[in-house]
Design a protein around this motif. Structure first.
Motif, PDB file in Angstrom:
ATOM      1  N   ALA A   1       0.845  -1.201   0.000  1.00  0.00           N
ATOM      2  CA  ALA A   1       0.000   0.000   0.000  1.00  0.00           C
ATOM      3  C   ALA A   1       0.882   1.252   0.000  1.00  0.00           C
ATOM      4  O   ALA A   1       0.451   2.314   0.449  1.00  0.00           O
ATOM      5  CB  ALA A   1      -0.933  -0.027   1.218  1.00  0.00           C
ATOM      6  N   ALA A   2       2.127   1.110  -0.496  1.00  0.00           N
ATOM      7  CA  ALA A   2       3.094   2.222  -0.439  1.00  0.00           C
ATOM      8  C   ALA A   2       3.521   2.642  -1.850  1.00  0.00           C
ATOM      9  O   ALA A   2       2.960   2.194  -2.850  1.00  0.00           O
ATOM     10  CB  ALA A   2       4.317   1.768   0.369  1.00  0.00           C
ATOM     11  N   HIS A   3       4.486   3.560  -1.881  1.00  0.00           N
ATOM     12  CA  HIS A   3       5.282   3.913  -3.074  1.00  0.00           C
ATOM     13  C   HIS A   3       4.485   4.407  -4.278  1.00  0.00           C
ATOM     14  O   HIS A   3       4.905   4.235  -5.418  1.00  0.00           O
ATOM     15  CB  HIS A   3       6.178   2.731  -3.475  1.00  0.00           C
ATOM     16  CG  HIS A   3       7.117   2.336  -2.371  1.00  0.00           C
ATOM     17  ND1 HIS A   3       7.823   1.160  -2.354  1.00  0.00           N
ATOM     18  CD2 HIS A   3       7.472   2.986  -1.232  1.00  0.00           C
ATOM     19  CE1 HIS A   3       8.553   1.090  -1.258  1.00  0.00           C
ATOM     20  NE2 HIS A   3       8.360   2.189  -0.554  1.00  0.00           N
TER      21      HIS A   3
ATOM     22  N   HIS B   1      -1.949   3.228  -2.400  1.00  0.00           N
ATOM     23  CA  HIS B   1      -1.439   4.529  -1.949  1.00  0.00           C
ATOM     24  C   HIS B   1      -2.153   5.666  -2.708  1.00  0.00           C
ATOM     25  O   HIS B   1      -2.466   6.714  -2.128  1.00  0.00           O
ATOM     26  CB  HIS B   1       0.078   4.564  -2.170  1.00  0.00           C
ATOM     27  CG  HIS B   1       0.771   5.776  -1.621  1.00  0.00           C
ATOM     28  ND1 HIS B   1       2.126   5.960  -1.720  1.00  0.00           N
ATOM     29  CD2 HIS B   1       0.314   6.900  -0.997  1.00  0.00           C
ATOM     30  CE1 HIS B   1       2.466   7.117  -1.177  1.00  0.00           C
ATOM     31  NE2 HIS B   1       1.386   7.702  -0.736  1.00  0.00           N
TER      32      HIS B   1
ATOM     33  N   SER C   1      -3.850   8.830  -0.632  1.00  0.00           N
ATOM     34  CA  SER C   1      -3.350  10.212  -0.613  1.00  0.00           C
ATOM     35  C   SER C   1      -4.328  11.185  -1.279  1.00  0.00           C
ATOM     36  O   SER C   1      -4.765  10.955  -2.418  1.00  0.00           O
ATOM     37  CB  SER C   1      -2.003  10.293  -1.331  1.00  0.00           C
ATOM     38  OG  SER C   1      -1.591  11.644  -1.366  1.00  0.00           O
TER      39      SER C   1
ATOM     40  N   LEU D   1       3.212   0.652   4.140  1.00  0.00           N
ATOM     41  CA  LEU D   1       2.700   2.007   3.864  1.00  0.00           C
ATOM     42  C   LEU D   1       3.859   2.955   3.603  1.00  0.00           C
ATOM     43  O   LEU D   1       4.955   2.774   4.142  1.00  0.00           O
ATOM     44  CB  LEU D   1       1.948   2.550   5.091  1.00  0.00           C
ATOM     45  CG  LEU D   1       0.594   1.948   5.472  1.00  0.00           C
ATOM     46  CD1 LEU D   1       0.069   2.642   6.728  1.00  0.00           C
ATOM     47  CD2 LEU D   1      -0.426   2.082   4.347  1.00  0.00           C
ATOM     48  N   SER D   2       3.586   3.988   2.808  1.00  0.00           N
ATOM     49  CA  SER D   2       4.489   5.138   2.741  1.00  0.00           C
ATOM     50  C   SER D   2       4.019   6.099   3.817  1.00  0.00           C
ATOM     51  O   SER D   2       2.905   6.626   3.744  1.00  0.00           O
ATOM     52  CB  SER D   2       4.412   5.814   1.370  1.00  0.00           C
ATOM     53  OG  SER D   2       5.189   5.112   0.432  1.00  0.00           O
TER      54      SER D   2
ATOM     55  N   ASP E   1       4.141  11.663   2.210  1.00  0.00           N
ATOM     56  CA  ASP E   1       4.345  11.941   0.772  1.00  0.00           C
ATOM     57  C   ASP E   1       5.444  12.982   0.559  1.00  0.00           C
ATOM     58  O   ASP E   1       5.828  13.227  -0.580  1.00  0.00           O
ATOM     59  CB  ASP E   1       3.038  12.466   0.144  1.00  0.00           C
ATOM     60  CG  ASP E   1       1.998  11.367  -0.024  1.00  0.00           C
ATOM     61  OD1 ASP E   1       2.380  10.190  -0.134  1.00  0.00           O
ATOM     62  OD2 ASP E   1       0.795  11.699  -0.042  1.00  0.00           O
TER      63      ASP E   1
ATOM     64  N   THR F   1      -0.733   8.309   8.864  1.00  0.00           N
ATOM     65  CA  THR F   1      -0.223   6.932   8.818  1.00  0.00           C
ATOM     66  C   THR F   1      -0.429   6.220  10.151  1.00  0.00           C
ATOM     67  O   THR F   1      -0.765   5.029  10.179  1.00  0.00           O
ATOM     68  CB  THR F   1       1.254   6.961   8.385  1.00  0.00           C
ATOM     69  OG1 THR F   1       1.282   7.526   7.077  1.00  0.00           O
ATOM     70  CG2 THR F   1       1.884   5.589   8.363  1.00  0.00           C
TER      71      THR F   1
ATOM     72  N   LEU G   1       4.747   8.769  -4.216  1.00  0.00           N
ATOM     73  CA  LEU G   1       3.483   9.163  -4.860  1.00  0.00           C
ATOM     74  C   LEU G   1       3.739  10.094  -6.039  1.00  0.00           C
ATOM     75  O   LEU G   1       3.168   9.946  -7.115  1.00  0.00           O
ATOM     76  CB  LEU G   1       2.561   9.859  -3.852  1.00  0.00           C
ATOM     77  CG  LEU G   1       1.169  10.073  -4.434  1.00  0.00           C
ATOM     78  CD1 LEU G   1       0.329   8.815  -4.323  1.00  0.00           C
ATOM     79  CD2 LEU G   1       0.465  11.250  -3.786  1.00  0.00           C
TER      80      LEU G   1
END
Ligand SMILES: Cc1cc2nc3c(=O)[nH]c(=O)nc-3n(C[C@H](O)[C@H](O)[C@H](O)COP(=O)(O)O)c2cc1C
Length: 334
Positions: free
Chosen positions: A158-160, A165, A169, A211-212, A215, A226, A248
């Protein structure tokens, strides 16, 4: 660093994690090749506690490159199962990261929460509600295949800046329906995926989300968001948060050893959930500092394990850690 960690029915023999790293070496249809067998097998021989396989696509159109591993078809199970067996024979716990690239995918079939392009990429198609349900279903099927392949841990990517993501965001999600707007709405897609995955992934096996944390951009995700997301995930039954950052949109990031550790620490303390810290951790001293001070429960070494598959053995040169076949090479032995 060498204390085992029990999480659900898995005992991870030490706190060193190989984080997911795309190898761009699968066949064009997403099948395992000899590269993967040697690459993952070497880190297992090298004593890594938890190996998380690279981003593996839940849909063909969601690949990050045309040589990503796939888990969108039952025919992928056999090759993945072989990797699990190879690595577990040497004592590593083997997990897999399942992923969908969204607007950052390879090819021209791009989907996203909103029709907003990533720089130099085509404008993605904004998913309709019924299309969202189809994508969620592909995560469910991927979880079923991961279980069939024998993985001990499942990680949802769910990151990057990839699809989940993009929903989380506000910079990439401008929907006005129940999937956009408030954090609660932006989280909905992730939570539906977690529930779908849990319907196939055994409750007794650990489930992780990457997760990221931020951002690094005005109006983007913050560490407070987060921590809030992690609290909800914990309540839903997620066992382990893997805390990365960025991806992102292009942003300025100040890189330094352990630069993302404070994010993992904030999640561990704020959401009271086990975490993996990652990012420019290369020395046993830094790894031990992070663990001893309770800043994270695991440390992931990405590029350092690419440079040196025997990092763990070198950090603990004794008979207990080393494979017997290599015993004569333990420093200090004849
Ligand atoms: C070659 C390469 C491929 C990567 N592929 C993935 C991936 O598939 N999924 C993911 O979440 N992160 C991926 N990453 C990020 C790493 O998991 C890790 O978070 C990052 O490299 C920072 O850790 P390090 O400084 O120890 O390398 C990749 C990194 C590298 C170097």
């Amino acid at each position: 660093m060498f204390t085992p960690f029990e999480i659900k029915n898995a005992t991870i023999p030490n706190r060193i994690v190989m984080p997911p790293m795309c190898m761009y070496s699968a066949t064009e249809d997403g099948y395992v090749t000899n590269w993967h067998r040697v690459h993952y097998g070497a880190r297992a021989v090298g004593g890594v506690g938890l190996i998380i396989l690279e981003a593996t696509a839940v849909e063909k159109r969601g690949r990050l490159s045309n040589r990503d591993l796939g888990i969108w078809d039952d025919s992928h199970i056999e090759g993945l199962a072989e990797l699990v067996d190879l690595c577990k024979a040497h004592g590593s716990v083997v997990g897999i990261q399942i992923a969908h690239g969204g607007r950052k995918s390879w090819g021209d079939d791009l989907v996203a929460p909103s029709a907003l392009a990533f720089p130099d990429q085509a404008v993605p198609h904004a998913l309709s509600i019924s299309e969202i349900q189809d994508v969620v279903e592909s995560w469910r099927q991927a979880a079923r295949r991961a279980e069939a392949a024998g993985f001990k841990l499942l990680q949802i990517h769910a990151a990057h800046g990839y699809l989940i993501h993009e929903f989380l965001s506000p910079l990439s999600n401008q929907r006005t329906d129940e999937y956009g707007g408030s954090l609660e709405n932006r989280m909905r897609f992730l939570l539906e995926i977690v529930e779908a995955v849990q319907s196939e992934w055994p409750q007794k096996k650990p489930l992780s989300v990457r997760l990221s944390a931020v951002d690094y951009l005005e109006g983007g995700l913050t560490i407070e968001d987060t921590v809030a997301i992690s609290r909800v995930l914990k309540a839903k039954g997620v066992d382990l948060m893997d805390i990365s950052s960025g991806g992102l949109l292009p942003a300025r990031i100040e890189l330094a050893p352990g630069y993302q550790v404070p994010f993992a620490e904030a999640v561990k303390k704020g959401a009271e959930i086990p975490t993996i810290a990652v990012g420019l951790i290369t020395t046993p001293e830094l790894a031990q500092e992070i663990l001893s001070n309770g800043r994270a429960d695991f440390v992931a070494l990405g590029r350092e394990l690419l440079r040196n598959p025997y990092w763990v053995l070198q950090a603990k040169p004794d008979q207990e850690t080393w494979p017997w076949q290599y015993e004569r090479a333990i420093p200090g032995k004849q």
